[in-house]
Design an enzyme around this catalytic site. Structure first.
Site, PDB file in Angstrom:
ATOM      1  NE  ARG A  92      -3.335  -2.614   0.415  1.00 37.69           N
ATOM      2  CZ  ARG A  92      -4.253  -3.134  -0.432  1.00 37.69           C
ATOM      3  NH1 ARG A  92      -4.498  -2.391  -1.560  1.00 37.69           N
ATOM      4  NH2 ARG A  92      -4.620  -4.379  -0.377  1.00 37.69           N
ATOM      5  CG  ASN A 108       9.152   0.282   0.624  1.00 42.34           C
ATOM      6  OD1 ASN A 108       8.616  -0.933   1.331  1.00 42.34           O
ATOM      7  ND2 ASN A 108       9.080   0.679  -0.562  1.00 42.34           N
ATOM      8  CG  HIS A 110      10.991  -0.710  -4.927  1.00 43.31           C
ATOM      9  ND1 HIS A 110       9.528  -0.944  -5.281  1.00 43.31           N
ATOM     10  CD2 HIS A 110      11.505  -0.600  -6.290  1.00 43.31           C
ATOM     11  CE1 HIS A 110       9.531  -0.992  -6.412  1.00 43.31           C
ATOM     12  NE2 HIS A 110      10.448  -0.846  -7.128  1.00 43.31           N
ATOM     13  CG  ASP A 142       9.240  10.781  -0.931  1.00 42.08           C
ATOM     14  OD1 ASP A 142       8.543   9.626  -1.505  1.00 42.08           O
ATOM     15  OD2 ASP A 142      10.016  11.130  -1.446  1.00 42.08           O
ATOM     16  CB  ALA A 143       4.066  12.449  -0.182  1.00 44.91           C
TER      17      ALA A 143
END
Lengths: 221, 221
Positions: A92, A108, A110, A142-143
């Site tokens: 998410r 995170n 990746h 971040d966003a």
């Protein structure tokens, strides 16, 4: 440092973190909670085995309501006084509602050499593109989508005949090595940020490390 | 195989190719022509020193007329019966006019781990993004910007304190190793294409090569 881990899948990166911690490789870390966005996530059982409080915040219950989903995540985390939130296969994208509660404290992993191949299910894209070097990246969240400051990257080769599954497996092996290292650096306070560039306090690579390269396919001579 | 090299700059990659050839590392290659898009390009003198015919097709003379520029390049190349066109620091995007004349026979080197950081002057972008692994890519040229099938990639570390110039220099060192190797593979007919995925005939990596990784910053243990 109290840590919560958010997962969506079987939890192999969570397991790598917990095993590294059990081996004393993440001194100062206290893994206290795992949250999955589905009750089917195998990560929940792995967390329970290692004594973490395991919770489910089912994304499906917050259809078209990301803010509500994120507020519920925050409610579940609140009692634990979490200082670091680790996304380990969490499928998410988190927005300001969640991130503003843990500024600079969400990381995170990746499965690509970012900024190449952000987003979901990237292994097929990597194979179809025909990259020769693939890898994994641990970064602050971040966003944006997989766009935050990078802490560590690990490259692996793409082999002839690789499909998405073979490549995913090879990348996962390096994920399991770089993620505990990144978390150990974060817990020990070694990671600094200048603008969007992360660095390690006291990092002084040797000449041998500096001159390291990774060429693929390998050079003949 | 008769080869032409297109350059815009001082020609360090051209020199790396010519030196590798002089050392017998690109068997079957015949470097016959160098074309620069500016008469100031140092690559012209390097080419002359190694016996190549050096020509200038000044981009400035074809203002807003890319087709005219590309047709002029083709005119200059035509007498040489070129079989492979190598772009070595050539700062122009070539279109169908040129590429259709050499289908699948134009290759380029780019100072990034494509598909990350395509385009011009990428070193500052890499430093500002804060990637930990950077590198270079040799690829076939298609109609896009640095988007063609990848032949070889080489990764290098980004060091604390790197500015664009320091990073460019470290990347250039790996460029000088992978570009002659890629051209040698092309000349020997080893490079195959399936869709957009390039492969090497007879490539059978060893288990040691397959298990190779490159992690940066380096893992502590």
């Amino acid at each position: 440092m109290k840590i919560a881990v958010l997962c969506s899948g079987r939890g192999s990166n969570l397991l790598a973190l917990l095993e590294a911690h059990a081996q004393g490789k993440i001194p100062g870390a206290e893994f206290v909670a795992v949250i999955a966005d589905s009750r089917d996530a195998g990560a929940l059982n792995i967390g329970r085995e290692y004594g973490l409080q395991a919770s489910v915040v089912p994304r499906a219950a917050f259809h078209a309501n990301r803010e509500g989903f994120e507020r519920r995540l925050l409610e579940v985390l609140a009692p634990h006084e979490i200082e670091l939130v680790v996304l380990a296969g969490f499928q998410r994208v988190l927005g300001a509602t969640f991130l503003d509660a843990y500024p600079g404290r969400v990381v995170n992993i990746h499965p690509a050499l970012l900024p190449a191949f952000p987003g979901h299910m990237v292994w097929a894209d990597e194979v179809q593109y025909g990259v020769k070097l693939a890898g994994a990246t641990v970064h602050f969240v971040d966003a944006g989508v997989d766009s935050g400051p990078i802490i560590i990257q690990g490259a692996v080769p793409v082999l002839p005949g690789d499909g998405p599954d073979e490549l995913a497996k090879r990348i996962l092996a390096v994920e399991h090595r770089i993620f505990p290292q990144a978390v150990a650096w974060l817990v020990s306070g070694k990671v600094t940020l200048a603008g969007r560039v992360a660095a390690l306090k006291g990092f002084a690579p040797t000449p041998e490390q500096i001159s390291q390269t990774f060429v693929w396919p390998p050079l003949e001579d």
